[in-house]
Scaffold this active site. Structure first.
Site, PDB file in Angstrom:
ATOM      1  N   ASP A   9       0.857  -1.186   0.000  1.00 60.50           N
ATOM      2  CA  ASP A   9       0.000   0.000   0.000  1.00 60.50           C
ATOM      3  C   ASP A   9       0.895   1.240   0.000  1.00 60.50           C
ATOM      4  O   ASP A   9       2.036   1.200   0.483  1.00 60.50           O
ATOM      5  CB  ASP A   9      -0.917   0.018   1.226  1.00 60.50           C
ATOM      6  CG  ASP A   9      -1.911   1.173   1.172  1.00 60.50           C
ATOM      7  OD1 ASP A   9      -2.618   1.301   0.161  1.00 60.50           O
ATOM      8  OD2 ASP A   9      -1.979   1.956   2.144  1.00 60.50           O
ATOM      9  N   GLU A  11       0.785   5.761   0.467  1.00 58.90           N
ATOM     10  CA  GLU A  11       0.078   7.012   0.717  1.00 58.90           C
ATOM     11  C   GLU A  11       0.748   8.077  -0.144  1.00 58.90           C
ATOM     12  O   GLU A  11       1.955   8.000  -0.434  1.00 58.90           O
ATOM     13  CB  GLU A  11       0.127   7.395   2.192  1.00 58.90           C
ATOM     14  CG  GLU A  11      -0.501   6.376   3.136  1.00 58.90           C
ATOM     15  CD  GLU A  11      -1.976   6.134   2.898  1.00 58.90           C
ATOM     16  OE1 GLU A  11      -2.638   6.994   2.265  1.00 58.90           O
ATOM     17  OE2 GLU A  11      -2.478   5.080   3.331  1.00 58.90           O
ATOM     18  N   GLU A  54      -6.770  17.690   1.585  1.00 59.10           N
ATOM     19  CA  GLU A  54      -7.680  16.545   1.539  1.00 59.10           C
ATOM     20  C   GLU A  54      -6.941  15.240   1.792  1.00 59.10           C
ATOM     21  O   GLU A  54      -7.465  14.323   2.424  1.00 59.10           O
ATOM     22  CB  GLU A  54      -8.394  16.484   0.186  1.00 59.10           C
ATOM     23  CG  GLU A  54      -9.357  17.633  -0.077  1.00 59.10           C
ATOM     24  CD  GLU A  54      -8.667  18.875  -0.611  1.00 59.10           C
ATOM     25  OE1 GLU A  54      -7.415  18.876  -0.696  1.00 59.10           O
ATOM     26  OE2 GLU A  54      -9.382  19.838  -0.949  1.00 59.10           O
ATOM     27  N   HIS A  59      -4.779  10.495   5.556  1.00 50.50           N
ATOM     28  CA  HIS A  59      -3.691   9.712   6.164  1.00 50.50           C
ATOM     29  C   HIS A  59      -3.004  10.391   7.344  1.00 50.50           C
ATOM     30  O   HIS A  59      -2.255   9.739   8.077  1.00 50.50           O
ATOM     31  CB  HIS A  59      -2.650   9.313   5.119  1.00 50.50           C
ATOM     32  CG  HIS A  59      -2.156  10.448   4.262  1.00 50.50           C
ATOM     33  ND1 HIS A  59      -1.540  11.569   4.770  1.00 50.50           N
ATOM     34  CD2 HIS A  59      -2.178  10.613   2.898  1.00 50.50           C
ATOM     35  CE1 HIS A  59      -1.196  12.378   3.781  1.00 50.50           C
ATOM     36  NE2 HIS A  59      -1.572  11.824   2.631  1.00 50.50           N
ATOM     37  N   HIS A 155      -5.750   6.302   7.426  1.00 43.28           N
ATOM     38  CA  HIS A 155      -5.042   5.408   6.512  1.00 43.28           C
ATOM     39  C   HIS A 155      -3.544   5.472   6.816  1.00 43.28           C
ATOM     40  O   HIS A 155      -2.998   6.524   7.115  1.00 43.28           O
ATOM     41  CB  HIS A 155      -5.276   5.838   5.056  1.00 43.28           C
ATOM     42  CG  HIS A 155      -6.654   5.578   4.571  1.00 43.28           C
ATOM     43  ND1 HIS A 155      -6.917   5.009   3.350  1.00 43.28           N
ATOM     44  CD2 HIS A 155      -7.858   5.801   5.131  1.00 43.28           C
ATOM     45  CE1 HIS A 155      -8.224   4.902   3.179  1.00 43.28           C
ATOM     46  NE2 HIS A 155      -8.817   5.388   4.254  1.00 43.28           N
ATOM     47  N   ASP A 160      -2.371  -0.590   6.741  1.00 45.69           N
ATOM     48  CA  ASP A 160      -3.328  -1.044   5.734  1.00 45.69           C
ATOM     49  C   ASP A 160      -2.838  -2.299   5.020  1.00 45.69           C
ATOM     50  O   ASP A 160      -3.641  -3.168   4.650  1.00 45.69           O
ATOM     51  CB  ASP A 160      -3.591   0.066   4.714  1.00 45.69           C
ATOM     52  CG  ASP A 160      -4.508   1.151   5.267  1.00 45.69           C
ATOM     53  OD1 ASP A 160      -4.894   1.050   6.443  1.00 45.69           O
ATOM     54  OD2 ASP A 160      -4.822   2.102   4.527  1.00 45.69           O
TER      55      ASP A 160
END
Length: 235
Positions: A9, A11, A54, A59, A155, A160
């Site tokens: 994963d 970010e 945003e 995260h 997140h 994750d």
């Protein structure tokens, strides 16, 4: 033959690498023959640009936090060597792979596209095939497969990935077995021998039937509901 999978994963600073957005965190969990190995990969990255508000709301990673963290160019070779030849297990794979390919391409060091050195399995596509018409984000899948995600208030790439590993094993029929006696994960798949089954010589349940008065009251209520004559059970 050993099967190596990397649950991955990322970010990012925003949603579109074509708009100049960059990776700021990579989290990976290694599976060998469906067993967690503990050989994980996790790094925060200085994107050399501002993070959209945003994205921070999603995260929680701030611009201040990433100051002094390594650039992607400084971790690229180690990351490439870690995932090379593995099957990548990613939820909504086009998003993460698109960012990875963009980061490697920006280096101009001849790194190939991800699909040229890794197979990619998209668990979002898998979930949509298994559960059509339902929510299939990671939180929804955790509820469906009874996986604890209580620590996922925001997140995070590594967290994750750890959760997705459990979800993937659940979706594909095998789970990491928790040895409660020792408090350690054995990383073994359960063959069903530890399932507690109900005894077959249980006493039969007592069946309680409605009385004549209750049946009459029920019928009277149906007549009230059916005053317009369109209920299915009267047709």
């Amino acid at each position: 033959m050993l099967k190596r999978q990397i649950v991955l994963d990322t970010e990012t600073t925003g949603i579109d690498p074509k708009a100049g957005h960059r990776i700021i965190e990579i989290g990976c969990v290694e599976l060998i023959n469906r067993r967690l190995t503990g050989n994980n990969f996790h790094v925060y990255i200085n994107p050399q640009r501002e993070i959209e508000e945003e994205a921070i709301d999603v995260h929680g990673i701030t611009n201040e936090f990433l100051r002094g963290k390594p650039l992607f160019s400084q971790i690229a070779q180690e990351f490439f060597d870690y995932i090379k030849g593995a099957e990548l297990v990613i939820h909504n794979a086009p998003f993460d792979v698109g960012f990875m390919d963009n980061e490697f391409a920006m280096l101009n060091h001849g790194f190939p596209a991800t699909h040229e050195y890794c197979q990619v399995l998209d668990t979002l596509v898998m979930a949509r095939n298994l559960h059509p018409g339902q929510k299939n984000n990671l939180d929804a899948l955790c509820r469906r497969y009874d996986i604890d995600n209580s620590k996922r208030t925001l997140h995070g790439a590594l967290l994750d990935s750890e959760i997705l590993a459990d979800v993937y094993l659940g979706m594909t029929g095998g789970q990491v077995k928790l040895n409660l006696a020792s408090g350690n994960e054995s990383n073994e798949q359960d063959d069903g021998s530890n399932i507690r089954r109900l005894s077959s010589n249980r006493p039969k349940l007592r069946v309680v039937c409605a009385s004549a008065e209750e049946l009459q009251a029920h019928e009277a209520r149906l007549q009230v509901v059916n005053k317009d004559g369109n209920t299915l059970w009267q047709k």
